[in-house]
Motif scaffolding. Structure first.
Motif, PDB file in Angstrom:
ATOM      1  N   THR A  28       0.871  -1.167   0.000  1.00 42.10           N
ATOM      2  CA  THR A  28       0.000   0.000   0.000  1.00 42.10           C
ATOM      3  C   THR A  28       0.906   1.215   0.000  1.00 42.10           C
ATOM      4  N   ALA A  29       0.996   1.881  -1.136  1.00 47.99           N
ATOM      5  CA  ALA A  29       1.834   3.065  -1.279  1.00 47.99           C
ATOM      6  C   ALA A  29       0.972   4.299  -1.081  1.00 47.99           C
ATOM      7  N   THR A  30       1.483   5.275  -0.354  1.00 46.67           N
ATOM      8  CA  THR A  30       0.725   6.492  -0.108  1.00 46.67           C
ATOM      9  C   THR A  30       1.560   7.712  -0.480  1.00 46.67           C
ATOM     10  N   ALA A  31       0.875   8.806  -0.738  1.00 47.32           N
ATOM     11  CA  ALA A  31       1.545  10.065  -1.066  1.00 47.32           C
ATOM     12  C   ALA A  31       0.581  11.213  -0.835  1.00 47.32           C
ATOM     13  N   ARG A  32       1.135  12.360  -0.501  1.00 46.27           N
ATOM     14  CA  ARG A  32       0.303  13.557  -0.342  1.00 46.27           C
ATOM     15  C   ARG A  32      -0.356  13.922  -1.662  1.00 46.27           C
ATOM     16  N   SER A  33       0.415  13.804  -2.753  1.00 43.92           N
ATOM     17  CA  SER A  33      -0.101  14.089  -4.093  1.00 43.92           C
ATOM     18  C   SER A  33       0.123  12.858  -4.956  1.00 43.92           C
ATOM     19  N   PRO A  34      -0.800  11.908  -4.933  1.00 43.85           N
ATOM     20  CA  PRO A  34      -0.604  10.650  -5.666  1.00 43.85           C
ATOM     21  C   PRO A  34      -0.365  10.894  -7.155  1.00 43.85           C
ATOM     22  N   SER A  35       0.578  10.093  -7.711  1.00 42.32           N
ATOM     23  CA  SER A  35       0.899  10.263  -9.133  1.00 42.32           C
ATOM     24  C   SER A  35       0.962   8.944  -9.886  1.00 42.32           C
ATOM     25  N   ALA A  36       1.022   7.834  -9.167  1.00 48.21           N
ATOM     26  CA  ALA A  36       1.161   6.546  -9.845  1.00 48.21           C
ATOM     27  C   ALA A  36       0.363   5.471  -9.123  1.00 48.21           C
ATOM     28  N   GLY A  37      -0.869   5.811  -8.782  1.00 47.89           N
ATOM     29  CA  GLY A  37      -1.737   4.822  -8.153  1.00 47.89           C
ATOM     30  C   GLY A  37      -1.637   4.743  -6.646  1.00 47.89           C
ATOM     31  N   GLU A  38      -0.911   5.668  -6.012  1.00 53.73           N
ATOM     32  CA  GLU A  38      -0.815   5.648  -4.555  1.00 53.73           C
ATOM     33  C   GLU A  38      -2.149   6.071  -3.930  1.00 53.73           C
ATOM     34  N   LEU A  39      -2.353   5.696  -2.684  1.00 57.97           N
ATOM     35  CA  LEU A  39      -3.470   6.226  -1.917  1.00 57.97           C
ATOM     36  C   LEU A  39      -3.093   7.607  -1.398  1.00 57.97           C
ATOM     37  N   ALA A  40      -4.063   8.502  -1.347  1.00 56.62           N
ATOM     38  CA  ALA A  40      -3.806   9.841  -0.839  1.00 56.62           C
ATOM     39  C   ALA A  40      -3.640   9.800   0.678  1.00 56.62           C
ATOM     40  N   LEU A  41      -2.534  10.365   1.149  1.00 54.99           N
ATOM     41  CA  LEU A  41      -2.299  10.489   2.584  1.00 54.99           C
ATOM     42  C   LEU A  41      -1.450  11.724   2.834  1.00 54.99           C
ATOM     43  N   ASP A  42      -2.008  12.661   3.565  1.00 54.09           N
ATOM     44  CA  ASP A  42      -1.257  13.806   4.056  1.00 54.09           C
ATOM     45  C   ASP A  42      -0.926  13.508   5.511  1.00 54.09           C
ATOM     46  N   VAL A  43       0.329  13.149   5.772  1.00 54.23           N
ATOM     47  CA  VAL A  43       0.694  12.705   7.118  1.00 54.23           C
ATOM     48  C   VAL A  43       0.572  13.817   8.149  1.00 54.23           C
ATOM     49  N   THR A  44       0.458  15.073   7.701  1.00 48.96           N
ATOM     50  CA  THR A  44       0.317  16.184   8.634  1.00 48.96           C
ATOM     51  C   THR A  44      -1.129  16.424   9.044  1.00 48.96           C
ATOM     52  N   ASP A  45      -2.056  15.727   8.419  1.00 45.86           N
ATOM     53  CA  ASP A  45      -3.487  15.949   8.628  1.00 45.86           C
ATOM     54  C   ASP A  45      -4.095  14.782   9.399  1.00 45.86           C
ATOM     55  N   PRO A  46      -4.495  15.001  10.651  1.00 45.18           N
ATOM     56  CA  PRO A  46      -5.087  13.902  11.423  1.00 45.18           C
ATOM     57  C   PRO A  46      -6.277  13.259  10.729  1.00 45.18           C
ATOM     58  N   GLY A  47      -7.076  14.071  10.036  1.00 44.09           N
ATOM     59  CA  GLY A  47      -8.233  13.524   9.338  1.00 44.09           C
ATOM     60  C   GLY A  47      -7.838  12.594   8.212  1.00 44.09           C
ATOM     61  N   SER A  48      -6.784  12.953   7.476  1.00 46.69           N
ATOM     62  CA  SER A  48      -6.293  12.105   6.394  1.00 46.69           C
ATOM     63  C   SER A  48      -5.752  10.788   6.942  1.00 46.69           C
ATOM     64  N   CYS A  49      -5.028  10.867   8.057  1.00 44.23           N
ATOM     65  CA  CYS A  49      -4.497   9.643   8.669  1.00 44.23           C
ATOM     66  C   CYS A  49      -5.628   8.752   9.175  1.00 44.23           C
ATOM     67  N   ALA A  50      -6.628   9.363   9.795  1.00 49.03           N
ATOM     68  CA  ALA A  50      -7.766   8.587  10.290  1.00 49.03           C
ATOM     69  C   ALA A  50      -8.532   7.937   9.145  1.00 49.03           C
TER      70      ALA A  50
END
Length: 215
Positions: A28-50
């Motif tokens: 499971t690959a994540t990124a703030r700005s997905p570019s190649a099929g990653e899941l969106a995850l902004d590690v600075t945002d508690p809501g995104s992490c949740a």
């Protein structure tokens, strides 16, 4: 294994994702700005992490690689540089982001039995490597090292091993073209370190090629 990698849209993170997929693992690959099929995850945002934790409910994570990071203060002047917003942004990603990611995914890690957490820090975190400059990055990576050491203590009863790693000087946007390692070399070395991580080593601070690094 199910492996989750933050900051996996480029550099070492992408190389690690490619490496593990080539070995047949579920990534499971994540990124703030997905570019190649990653899941969106902004590690600075508690809501995104949740939201990521909810999305992965019921799916154990065998290895969490906290790789997302920023190095914004190259070339800053001691007299006039290092603005407060740069400190806040860097620490939000390099330190708080690690904690929020681990916190959000604790149920999946605890379900793996056993699980591992790998935190990408830097040799610049060490008190033995202090030539001056890069104050924000150095401080953030030292904090990530301290965070990892304390997570190792608190998660030991759950059987979750935590390792902190210097990935080497790698030819990425962060490391620059003059760096000594390719992303593939760094990924191969790091994956060997993660494979060796166990409860006897939890809290370790190691280099990509297996040397114990002074704290």
């Amino acid at each position: 294994m199910h492996i989750l990698i933050t900051g996996a849209n480029r550099g070492i993170g992408r190389a690690l994702a490619d490496h593990y997929r080539s070995q047949g693992h579920t990534v499971t690959a994540t990124a703030r700005s997905p570019s190649a099929g990653e899941l969106a995850l902004d590690v600075t945002d508690p809501g995104s992490c949740a939201a990521l934790g909810a999305h992965l409910e019921g799916r154990p994570i065998d290895l969490l690689i906290c790789n997302a990071g920023l190095y914004l203060d190259k070339g800053q002047s001691l007299e006039s540089g290092y603005p407060a917003h740069m400190w806040a942004e860097t620490f939000a990603t390099n330190v708080t982001g690690v904690f929020l990611t681990v916190q959000a995914l604790l149920p999946q890690l605890r379900a793996a039995k056993p699980a591992k957490i790998a935190i990408i820090s830097s040799q610049m975190a060490s008190h033995t490597n202090a030539p001056g400059g890069s104050y924000i990055y150095r401080a953030s990576k030292a904090a990530a090292l301290n965070l990892g050491r304390n997570l190792a203590a608190d998660l030991a009863p759950d059987g979750i091993a935590v390792g902190i790693y210097h990935p080497g000087w790698v030819r990425t946007d962060m490391g620059g073209d003059g760096a000594t390692l390719s992303v593939d070399e760094a990924a191969a070395g790091l994956s060997d370190r993660f494979a060796a991580l166990d409860m006897a080593m939890t809290g370790c601070f190691q280099t990509w090629d297996g040397r114990d690094h002074p704290y």
